[in-house]
Design a protein around this motif. Structure first.
Motif, PDB file in Angstrom:
ATOM      1  N   ASP A 270      57.119 -22.974  72.213  1.00 53.80           N
ATOM      2  CA  ASP A 270      56.992 -21.727  72.963  1.00 53.80           C
ATOM      3  C   ASP A 270      57.831 -20.606  72.361  1.00 53.80           C
ATOM      4  OD1 ASP A 270      55.368 -22.761  75.266  1.00 53.80           O
ATOM      5  OD2 ASP A 270      57.151 -24.015  75.547  1.00 53.80           O
ATOM      6  N   VAL A 271      58.977 -20.970  71.805  1.00 56.90           N
ATOM      7  CA  VAL A 271      59.929 -19.984  71.286  1.00 56.90           C
ATOM      8  C   VAL A 271      60.324 -20.366  69.869  1.00 56.90           C
ATOM      9  CG1 VAL A 271      62.272 -19.043  71.521  1.00 56.90           C
ATOM     10  CG2 VAL A 271      60.853 -19.397  73.557  1.00 56.90           C
ATOM     11  N   LEU A 272      60.295 -19.403  68.969  1.00 59.33           N
ATOM     12  CA  LEU A 272      60.815 -19.584  67.612  1.00 59.33           C
ATOM     13  C   LEU A 272      61.954 -18.600  67.401  1.00 59.33           C
ATOM     14  CD1 LEU A 272      60.883 -20.538  64.670  1.00 59.33           C
ATOM     15  CD2 LEU A 272      59.073 -18.858  64.186  1.00 59.33           C
ATOM     16  N   VAL A 273      63.115 -19.125  67.048  1.00 58.69           N
ATOM     17  CA  VAL A 273      64.252 -18.290  66.666  1.00 58.69           C
ATOM     18  C   VAL A 273      64.430 -18.431  65.157  1.00 58.69           C
ATOM     19  CG1 VAL A 273      66.695 -17.770  66.999  1.00 58.69           C
ATOM     20  CG2 VAL A 273      65.318 -18.611  68.932  1.00 58.69           C
ATOM     21  N   ASN A 274      64.033 -17.402  64.436  1.00 61.48           N
ATOM     22  CA  ASN A 274      64.096 -17.373  62.981  1.00 61.48           C
ATOM     23  C   ASN A 274      65.493 -16.909  62.585  1.00 61.48           C
ATOM     24  OD1 ASN A 274      62.081 -18.140  61.147  1.00 61.48           O
ATOM     25  ND2 ASN A 274      60.766 -16.424  61.720  1.00 61.48           N
ATOM     26  N   ASN A 275      66.409 -17.852  62.434  1.00 58.77           N
ATOM     27  CA  ASN A 275      67.810 -17.495  62.261  1.00 58.77           C
ATOM     28  C   ASN A 275      68.375 -17.855  60.888  1.00 58.77           C
ATOM     29  OD1 ASN A 275      70.695 -16.969  63.343  1.00 58.77           O
ATOM     30  ND2 ASN A 275      70.766 -19.121  62.692  1.00 58.77           N
ATOM     31  N   ALA A 276      67.769 -18.795  60.177  1.00 56.35           N
ATOM     32  CA  ALA A 276      68.327 -19.242  58.903  1.00 56.35           C
ATOM     33  C   ALA A 276      68.462 -18.081  57.926  1.00 56.35           C
ATOM     34  CB  ALA A 276      67.449 -20.337  58.296  1.00 56.35           C
ATOM     35  N   GLY A 277      69.598 -17.998  57.271  1.00 58.45           N
ATOM     36  CA  GLY A 277      69.814 -16.930  56.302  1.00 58.45           C
ATOM     37  C   GLY A 277      71.089 -17.154  55.520  1.00 58.45           C
ATOM     38  N   ILE A 278      71.216 -16.428  54.420  1.00 60.15           N
ATOM     39  CA  ILE A 278      72.419 -16.500  53.593  1.00 60.15           C
ATOM     40  C   ILE A 278      72.905 -15.087  53.325  1.00 60.15           C
ATOM     41  CG2 ILE A 278      71.870 -18.703  52.512  1.00 60.15           C
ATOM     42  CD1 ILE A 278      70.785 -17.183  50.104  1.00 60.15           C
ATOM     43  N   GLY A 279      74.149 -14.984  52.898  1.00 62.75           N
ATOM     44  CA  GLY A 279      74.739 -13.685  52.612  1.00 62.75           C
ATOM     45  C   GLY A 279      74.727 -13.363  51.131  1.00 62.75           C
ATOM     46  N   ALA A 280      75.108 -12.152  50.823  1.00 63.14           N
ATOM     47  CA  ALA A 280      75.239 -11.715  49.438  1.00 63.14           C
ATOM     48  C   ALA A 280      76.171 -10.515  49.409  1.00 63.14           C
ATOM     49  CB  ALA A 280      73.881 -11.348  48.845  1.00 63.14           C
ATOM     50  N   GLN A 281      76.996 -10.439  48.366  1.00 57.10           N
ATOM     51  CA  GLN A 281      77.922  -9.329  48.210  1.00 57.10           C
ATOM     52  C   GLN A 281      77.653  -8.600  46.903  1.00 57.10           C
ATOM     53  OE1 GLN A 281      82.090 -10.018  49.680  1.00 57.10           O
ATOM     54  NE2 GLN A 281      81.551 -12.147  49.308  1.00 57.10           N
ATOM     55  N   GLY A 282      78.172  -7.375  46.818  1.00 58.90           N
ATOM     56  CA  GLY A 282      78.094  -6.634  45.573  1.00 58.90           C
ATOM     57  C   GLY A 282      77.243  -5.393  45.658  1.00 58.90           C
TER      58      GLY A 282
ATOM     59  N   VAL B 266      68.049 -14.793  47.402  1.00 61.07           N
ATOM     60  CA  VAL B 266      68.408 -14.319  48.742  1.00 61.07           C
ATOM     61  C   VAL B 266      67.167 -13.873  49.511  1.00 61.07           C
ATOM     62  CG1 VAL B 266      69.846 -12.729  50.061  1.00 61.07           C
ATOM     63  CG2 VAL B 266      70.717 -13.713  47.933  1.00 61.07           C
ATOM     64  N   PHE B 267      66.251 -13.178  48.842  1.00 58.94           N
ATOM     65  CA  PHE B 267      64.997 -12.827  49.516  1.00 58.94           C
ATOM     66  C   PHE B 267      64.199 -14.069  49.885  1.00 58.94           C
ATOM     67  CE2 PHE B 267      65.540  -8.377  48.614  1.00 58.94           C
ATOM     68  CZ  PHE B 267      64.703  -7.735  49.513  1.00 58.94           C
ATOM     69  N   ASP B 268      64.259 -15.109  49.052  1.00 61.44           N
ATOM     70  CA  ASP B 268      63.503 -16.328  49.329  1.00 61.44           C
ATOM     71  C   ASP B 268      63.950 -16.976  50.630  1.00 61.44           C
ATOM     72  OD1 ASP B 268      61.516 -18.171  48.730  1.00 61.44           O
ATOM     73  OD2 ASP B 268      62.806 -19.414  47.462  1.00 61.44           O
ATOM     74  N   VAL B 269      65.247 -16.935  50.905  1.00 62.09           N
ATOM     75  CA  VAL B 269      65.770 -17.503  52.154  1.00 62.09           C
ATOM     76  C   VAL B 269      65.593 -16.528  53.317  1.00 62.09           C
ATOM     77  CG1 VAL B 269      67.821 -18.365  53.343  1.00 62.09           C
ATOM     78  CG2 VAL B 269      67.453 -18.929  50.925  1.00 62.09           C
ATOM     79  N   ASN B 270      66.091 -15.310  53.150  1.00 66.67           N
ATOM     80  CA  ASN B 270      66.221 -14.395  54.283  1.00 66.67           C
ATOM     81  C   ASN B 270      64.909 -13.760  54.736  1.00 66.67           C
ATOM     82  OD1 ASN B 270      68.916 -14.951  53.972  1.00 66.67           O
ATOM     83  ND2 ASN B 270      69.560 -12.853  53.599  1.00 66.67           N
ATOM     84  N   VAL B 271      63.973 -13.608  53.817  1.00 61.83           N
ATOM     85  CA  VAL B 271      62.698 -12.970  54.172  1.00 61.83           C
ATOM     86  C   VAL B 271      61.554 -13.973  54.089  1.00 61.83           C
ATOM     87  CG1 VAL B 271      61.090 -11.092  53.686  1.00 61.83           C
ATOM     88  CG2 VAL B 271      63.548 -10.752  53.331  1.00 61.83           C
ATOM     89  N   PHE B 272      61.327 -14.535  52.911  1.00 59.22           N
ATOM     90  CA  PHE B 272      60.211 -15.471  52.764  1.00 59.22           C
ATOM     91  C   PHE B 272      60.412 -16.707  53.629  1.00 59.22           C
ATOM     92  CE2 PHE B 272      59.975 -13.712  48.185  1.00 59.22           C
ATOM     93  CZ  PHE B 272      59.371 -12.556  48.637  1.00 59.22           C
ATOM     94  N   GLY B 273      61.667 -17.100  53.864  1.00 60.92           N
ATOM     95  CA  GLY B 273      61.922 -18.229  54.752  1.00 60.92           C
ATOM     96  C   GLY B 273      61.399 -17.979  56.147  1.00 60.92           C
TER      97      GLY B 273
ATOM     98  N   THR C 260      67.413  -7.303  52.299  1.00 60.93           N
ATOM     99  CA  THR C 260      66.660  -8.371  52.956  1.00 60.93           C
ATOM    100  C   THR C 260      66.557  -8.117  54.454  1.00 60.93           C
ATOM    101  OG1 THR C 260      68.583  -9.844  53.342  1.00 60.93           O
ATOM    102  CG2 THR C 260      67.423 -10.050  51.229  1.00 60.93           C
ATOM    103  N   LYS C 261      67.628  -7.622  55.057  1.00 63.30           N
ATOM    104  CA  LYS C 261      67.594  -7.408  56.499  1.00 63.30           C
ATOM    105  C   LYS C 261      66.758  -6.188  56.870  1.00 63.30           C
ATOM    106  CE  LYS C 261      69.872 -11.037  57.624  1.00 63.30           C
ATOM    107  NZ  LYS C 261      69.187 -12.147  58.333  1.00 63.30           N
TER     108      LYS C 261
END
Length: 270
Positions: free
Chosen positions: A90-102, A115-122, A163-164
């Motif tokens: 009933d509910v999907l919480v799409n929370n998985a993600g990683i950070g990046a600096q620079g 990072v896009f592969d995890v945060n967006v495509f994931g 990504t965000k």
């Protein structure tokens, strides 16, 4: 009665931080919850084998399932197993993600892709796999974990912010596509949160205490956001009580996005 009695939920990145806080809260309010994570651990175990420090693993009564959001086959298998064992989604919480600096010069093409592969495509992979089950629900909701970085320019965060920003736009477009199917789509925009990932960044800083003070000070309330506060916002957006809310981003950032405070003079009223 709990707000989520009779409902089921899948939370990605559910073994620690905001994901675990959200899964725990949804379960406390009546939902049957599956946590998808690279390091789900074993129910009741003290930690998740192979996980970074601060990832405790998925406790009972939550269902922990291993999933790699960069692998479509892994995602589809985990989502199908969650739906089978929970009796639907009933509910999907799409929370998985990683950070990046620079800054813009500091990360090569491979890191941008990672990072896009995890945060967006994931998020794309998980939502795509869950949609057949969500469409069959009478109370379907997707909540994506976005960030204040999508709406405010932060130094040394250009890759993460990109990504965000994509997640924010994707949330609104998904909401438009799915409203006729009865699937609501929203996102939360946390400020800097007190999570294992942020704590690892602090530990790597030359002066961890000074870095914590600086991160706290840039949020008008003067402290980091807690994972539990973000979880409460996710639960609201996922709840049937917010049945007329879709295509919305909800900031949980201590006022960082919306407030413009005057510099302190030391003469303010207590």
């Amino acid at each position: 009665m709990g707000t989520f009695d009779g409902l089921t939920a899948v939370v990605t990145g559910g073994a620690s931080g905001i994901g675990l806080a959200t899964a725990t809260l949804l379960a406390a309010r009546g939902a049957r919850v599956a946590c998808l994570d690279l390091f789900p651990g074993a129910p009741g175990a003290p930690g998740a084998p192979g996980a970074p420090d601060g990832v405790p693993g998925v406790p009972e009564p939550l269902l922990g399932l291993r999933a790699d959001v960069t692998d479509d086959a892994s995602v589809r298998a985990a989502v199908a197993e969650a739906a089978d064992r929970l009796g639907g989604i009933d509910v999907l919480v799409n929370n998985a993600g990683i950070g990046a600096q620079g800054g813009i010069e500091d990360n090569d093409d491979d890191e941008w892709r990672r990072v896009f592969d995890v945060n967006v495509f994931g998020m794309v992979r998980v939502a795509r796999a869950a949609l057949p089950y969500l469409r069959a629900s009478r109370a379907a909701a997707i909540v994506n974990t976005c960030s204040i970085a999508a709406t405010a320019g932060l130094p040394q965060r250009v890759l993460y912010s990109s990504t965000k920003g994509a997640v924010l736009s994707m949330t609104r477009a998904m909401a438009a596509d799915l409203v006729a199917d009865g699937v609501r789509v929203n996102c939360v925009n946390p400020g800097t949160a007190d999570t294992p990932w942020v704590n690892r960044l602090l530990e790597a800083a030359p002066d961890p205490e000074e870095e914590r003070r600086a991160l706290s000070a840039r949020q008008p309330m003067g402290r980091l956001v807690s994972a539990d506060e973000v979880a409460e916002a996710v639960a609201y957006l996922a709840s049937p009580l917010s049945g007329s809310t879709t295509g919305t981003d909800l900031a949980v950032d201590g006022g960082m996005h919306g407030l413009r405070l005057r510099p302190s003079t030391g003469k303010e009223r207590p």
